[in-house]
Scaffold this motif. Structure first.
Motif, mmCIF file in Angstrom:
data_model
loop_
_atom_site.group_PDB
_atom_site.id
_atom_site.type_symbol
_atom_site.label_atom_id
_atom_site.label_comp_id
_atom_site.label_asym_id
_atom_site.label_seq_id
_atom_site.Cartn_x
_atom_site.Cartn_y
_atom_site.Cartn_z
ATOM 1 N N ASP A 72 -10.029 15.983 44.351
ATOM 2 C CA ASP A 72 -8.560 15.976 44.407
ATOM 3 C C ASP A 72 -8.017 14.602 44.032
ATOM 4 O O ASP A 72 -7.013 14.491 43.301
ATOM 5 N N THR A 73 -8.652 13.546 44.535
ATOM 6 C CA THR A 73 -8.196 12.192 44.240
ATOM 7 C C THR A 73 -8.314 11.883 42.749
ATOM 8 O O THR A 73 -7.379 11.363 42.127
ATOM 9 N N LEU A 74 -9.465 12.201 42.172
ATOM 10 C CA LEU A 74 -9.670 11.943 40.750
ATOM 11 C C LEU A 74 -8.703 12.760 39.892
ATOM 12 O O LEU A 74 -8.174 12.265 38.892
ATOM 13 N N THR A 75 -8.495 14.023 40.303
ATOM 14 C CA THR A 75 -7.571 14.878 39.553
ATOM 15 C C THR A 75 -6.160 14.301 39.573
ATOM 16 O O THR A 75 -5.479 14.229 38.532
ATOM 17 N N ASP A 76 -5.701 13.876 40.755
ATOM 18 C CA ASP A 76 -4.356 13.284 40.867
ATOM 19 C C ASP A 76 -4.248 12.011 40.029
ATOM 20 O O ASP A 76 -3.217 11.771 39.371
ATOM 21 N N LEU A 77 -5.298 11.190 40.041
ATOM 22 C CA LEU A 77 -5.264 9.956 39.260
ATOM 23 C C LEU A 77 -5.206 10.252 37.764
ATOM 24 O O LEU A 77 -4.464 9.594 37.021
ATOM 25 N N VAL A 78 -5.988 11.238 37.322
ATOM 26 C CA VAL A 78 -5.971 11.596 35.900
ATOM 27 C C VAL A 78 -4.595 12.104 35.498
ATOM 28 O O VAL A 78 -4.035 11.703 34.460
ATOM 29 N N ILE A 79 -4.013 12.976 36.321
ATOM 30 C CA ILE A 79 -2.686 13.528 36.020
ATOM 31 C C ILE A 79 -1.638 12.419 35.985
ATOM 32 O O ILE A 79 -0.782 12.370 35.085
ATOM 33 N N ASP A 80 -1.706 11.504 36.952
ATOM 34 C CA ASP A 80 -0.728 10.412 36.997
ATOM 35 C C ASP A 80 -0.870 9.464 35.808
ATOM 36 O O ASP A 80 0.081 8.763 35.439
ATOM 37 N N SER A 81 -2.067 9.437 35.207
ATOM 38 C CA SER A 81 -2.277 8.538 34.063
ATOM 39 C C SER A 81 -1.752 9.111 32.760
ATOM 40 O O SER A 81 -1.598 8.378 31.771
ATOM 41 N N PHE A 82 -1.465 10.423 32.728
ATOM 42 C CA PHE A 82 -1.015 11.061 31.497
ATOM 43 C C PHE A 82 0.373 10.558 31.107
ATOM 44 O O PHE A 82 1.282 10.465 31.945
ATOM 45 N N LEU A 83 0.563 10.273 29.821
ATOM 46 C CA LEU A 83 1.873 9.941 29.264
ATOM 47 C C LEU A 83 2.364 11.121 28.440
ATOM 48 O O LEU A 83 1.571 11.877 27.878
ATOM 49 N N ASP A 84 3.686 11.276 28.369
ATOM 50 C CA ASP A 84 4.255 12.411 27.630
ATOM 51 C C ASP A 84 3.815 12.421 26.173
ATOM 52 O O ASP A 84 3.682 13.485 25.558
ATOM 53 N N GLU A 85 3.561 11.231 25.632
ATOM 54 C CA GLU A 85 3.201 11.156 24.206
ATOM 55 C C GLU A 85 1.821 11.749 23.920
ATOM 56 O O GLU A 85 1.473 11.983 22.754
ATOM 57 N N TYR A 86 1.042 12.006 24.968
ATOM 58 C CA TYR A 86 -0.287 12.605 24.771
ATOM 59 C C TYR A 86 -0.192 14.096 24.425
ATOM 60 O O TYR A 86 -1.180 14.679 23.975
ATOM 61 N N PHE A 87 0.967 14.720 24.635
ATOM 62 C CA PHE A 87 1.062 16.187 24.607
ATOM 63 C C PHE A 87 1.937 16.677 23.464
ATOM 64 O O PHE A 87 2.893 16.027 23.044
ATOM 65 N N THR A 88 1.575 17.895 22.988
ATOM 66 C CA THR A 88 2.409 18.651 22.051
ATOM 67 C C THR A 88 2.344 20.122 22.443
ATOM 68 O O THR A 88 1.459 20.532 23.196
ATOM 69 N N SER A 89 3.286 20.927 21.913
ATOM 70 C CA SER A 89 3.250 22.370 22.158
ATOM 71 C C SER A 89 3.863 23.099 20.973
ATOM 72 O O SER A 89 4.709 22.555 20.259
ATOM 73 N N GLU A 90 3.412 24.352 20.766
ATOM 74 C CA GLU A 90 3.945 25.184 19.696
ATOM 75 C C GLU A 90 3.714 26.653 20.038
ATOM 76 O O GLU A 90 2.805 26.990 20.806
ATOM 77 N N GLN A 91 4.550 27.524 19.485
ATOM 78 C CA GLN A 91 4.396 28.960 19.662
ATOM 79 C C GLN A 91 3.432 29.491 18.596
ATOM 80 O O GLN A 91 3.521 29.121 17.427
ATOM 81 N N THR A 92 2.510 30.365 19.028
ATOM 82 C CA THR A 92 1.528 30.894 18.084
ATOM 83 C C THR A 92 0.981 32.210 18.619
ATOM 84 O O THR A 92 1.453 32.713 19.648
ATOM 85 N N THR A 93 0.016 32.760 17.947
ATOM 86 C CA THR A 93 -0.677 33.960 18.419
ATOM 87 C C THR A 93 -2.169 33.661 18.509
ATOM 88 O O THR A 93 -2.681 32.810 17.783
#
Length: 567
Positions: A173-194
């Motif tokens: 749980d601790t490691l998971t929270d730390l990883v999530i807190d380290s994420f920046l918005d610029e790391y992510f993208t999204s798109e609609q697909t099939t």
């Protein structure tokens, strides 16, 4: 009425607006990954852990439980091509295992009565009584008393295991929270697909996380700094790794320095989560790791995981490394659980393992008594042969008043047995096993139990000496060769520097003290040793990985490092 209508409208607007804001936040790629990462560990544990804890757990932690079980076995395969399997199958056809197990975990007592039936006239009967850290065993045809071995504490081991699971969950749980807190918005993208899953097309949102080497270093730096600030997590790592907290801190700080000066080797990770619906249910996971290795060059590792449509609790995993593919399928159907593991390459299948588990339960009375039928089918299929093993298990489970305890006069410690007793037991055991297992290679259980216990002690002392070397290396400016000496039945135990007596303390270890022996630790950490418990000899040279145990007498055991050199 008008005011009331306005207030209701405002409330609905706030609720609706808040709900839209919530859905908007939860549908962001970062939120999708945060939710998925938090759920993945729990889901994996439940899937790989098999069925629920079962009826036994529902009967209460303090209940004294008796399980009466019968097991039979059947081997299936091509016995014409592999006649050895046919011989084993003939043997298994007549075998039946019957046992009664009584458990009282609160009082730390357990009793087992076991019969291995080879035929109507031949059987091997065995009783075992466990009490705290003592295990007593009885073979009716060999000795008329229960023989006791100390240091086998499954009750404490169970408690330690449960605490370890809780600690491990906290760490995850601790490691998971730390990883999530380290994420920046610029790391992510999204798109609609099939996407097509098992022949069925889905309209989905593809949420992608891309990490290059720089981003992975940023995340690792954030996580390590978080661990250094979490004293509880460091304490758990100290217990799990059996390394002092100060050493763990030193290693983590060293890793931070390494990350600051990381090489330019480019490794990329892409993690795609495909979701659908307003609640963003994840339906497909895809992890792609591009690795640049100095020796192997560039290669790709891909992991795919998704829930099987139209299957109760069904999941499929695919691991692909170049042209090697490993597939794991798990699902439940009509009370059965199926596991299928296959490894294959593009040109054809290499190996396939299938496991089918079926459990049927019937309540006998209203006083917590149940009949449980369990059937296990294990099938192995390779390019060369196919073989299967079927195990049928019938169990009656019920609550009883107390665990059966043998009379105290029938309990004798192994160390109190005479040489004549031991010799007689070994001869009888050899004759007994030779009659019922004519084709098998076997080892005397009494001899192997004592031998195995001494081997565990020797290996534990080797590991303890190794740990003590690392501790001294961190605290002592100058390291010298150390000899740990055990003499005169273990009554005289001391450490020596290059043959001279010193005030260096002997390391802590588990198990009984050897009667005689020497452990030599060199300045570079290499270890050689010989130990003798009066019956068995444990030896390890510098190049050996672990000590081994044999029947050599004391003079042969000590010949390389005789005790006289330390007198």
């Amino acid at each position: 009425m008008k005011k009331k209508g306005i207030i209701v409208a405002l409330v609905l607007l706030v609720i609706g607006g808040g709900g839209l804001v919530y859905l908007s936040l939860m549908s962001s790629p970062k939120a999708v990954f945060a939710t998925s990462l938090k759920n993945n560990y729990t889901q994996m544990s439940e899937m790989l852990g098999g069925f629920s804890e079962g009826r036994r757990a529902s009967m209460g932690d303090d209940a004294v439980i008796q399980s009466k079980t019968t097991m039979d076995f059947e081997l299936v395969g091509d016995f014409n091509e592999f006649p050895e399997l046919g011989e084993i199958n003939k043997f298994l056809e007549d075998i039946k295992l019957e046992y009664v197990l009584q458990e009282d975990w609160s009082a730390e007592k357990m009793f087992l009565e076991l019969s291995l039936l080879f035929s109507e006239d031949e059987s091997l009967d065995f009783n075992m009584f466990l009490e705290q850290d003592w295990m007593y065993v009885l073979f009716d045809e060999l000795f008329d008393k229960y023989i006791g071995f100390e240091g086998i504490d499954i009750f404490q081991d169970s408690k330690d295991q449960q605490e370890m699971i809780e600690d491990f969950d906290y760490l995850i749980d601790t490691l998971t929270d730390l990883v999530i807190d380290s994420f920046l918005d610029e790391y992510f993208t999204s798109e609609q697909t099939t996407i097509t899953i098992e022949g069925e097309e889905h309209n989905v949102t593809k949420n992608s996380l891309f990490l290059d080497s720089d981003r992975m270093n940023e995340i690792l730096t954030f996580v390590i700094q978080g661990l250094l600030d979490d004293d509880k997590a460091l304490g758990i790592l100290e217990e799990l790794l059996d390394i002092e907290k100060s050493e763990i801190v030193k290693e983590l700080e060293s890793e931070l320095e390494r990350l600051e000066n990381a090489s330019a080797i480019e490794n990329n990770l892409t993690y795609n989560i495909y979701t659908k619906g307003i609640t963003n249910d994840d339906v497909f996971h895809e992890i792609i790791i591009e690795i640049e290795d100095y020796w192997a060059g560039k290669y790709e590792v891909k992991l795919i995981y998704y829930a099987l449509p139209n299957e109760d609790n069904g999941h499929k995993f695919l691991l692909m490394v170049d042209d090697l593919i490993v597939e794991l399928i798990m699902y439940e159907e009509n009370g059965k659980r199926f596991y299928s593991i296959m490894s294959f390459v593009e040109r054809g299948q290499l190996f396939k393992l299938e496991i089918e588990v079926e459990i049927n339960e019937e309540e006998v009375t209203a006083q917590q008594e149940y009949n449980i039928q369990s059937n296990y089918k294990i099938n192995i299929d390779t390019a060369d042969f196919e073989m299967g093993l079927i195990i049928n298990v019938d169990t009656n489970l019920k609550v009883i008043d107390e665990v059966f305890e043998p009379e105290r006069g029938l309990l004798v410690k192994y160390d109190d047995l005479s040489e004549e007793d031991l010799q007689k037991i070994e001869e009888l055991m050899s004759g007994l096993l030779g009659g019922v297992l004519p084709f098998a290679n076997y080892e005397n259980p009494f001899g192997s139990a004592a031998k195995g216990a001494f081997e565990s002690t020797a290996r534990g002392m080797f590991k303890a000496a190794e740990t003590e070397f690392y501790r001294r290396a961190l605290t002592d400016a100058a390291i010298e060769d150390v000899y740990y000496v055990f003499k005169d039945g273990g009554a005289e135990t001391y450490a020596s520097l290059t043959g001279e007596l010193s005030d260096v303390e002997v390391f802590e270890y588990y198990g009984s003290t050897p009667e005689n022996g020497v452990i030599h630790v060199k300045t570079n950490g290499d270890i050689r040793m010989w130990l003798h418990d009066g019956r068995y000899c444990a030896t390890k040279d510098f190049m050996d990985t672990l000590p081994t145990v044999n029947d050599d007498p004391l003079p042969i055991c000590e010949q390389e490092m005789p005790l006289s050199m330390f007198e």
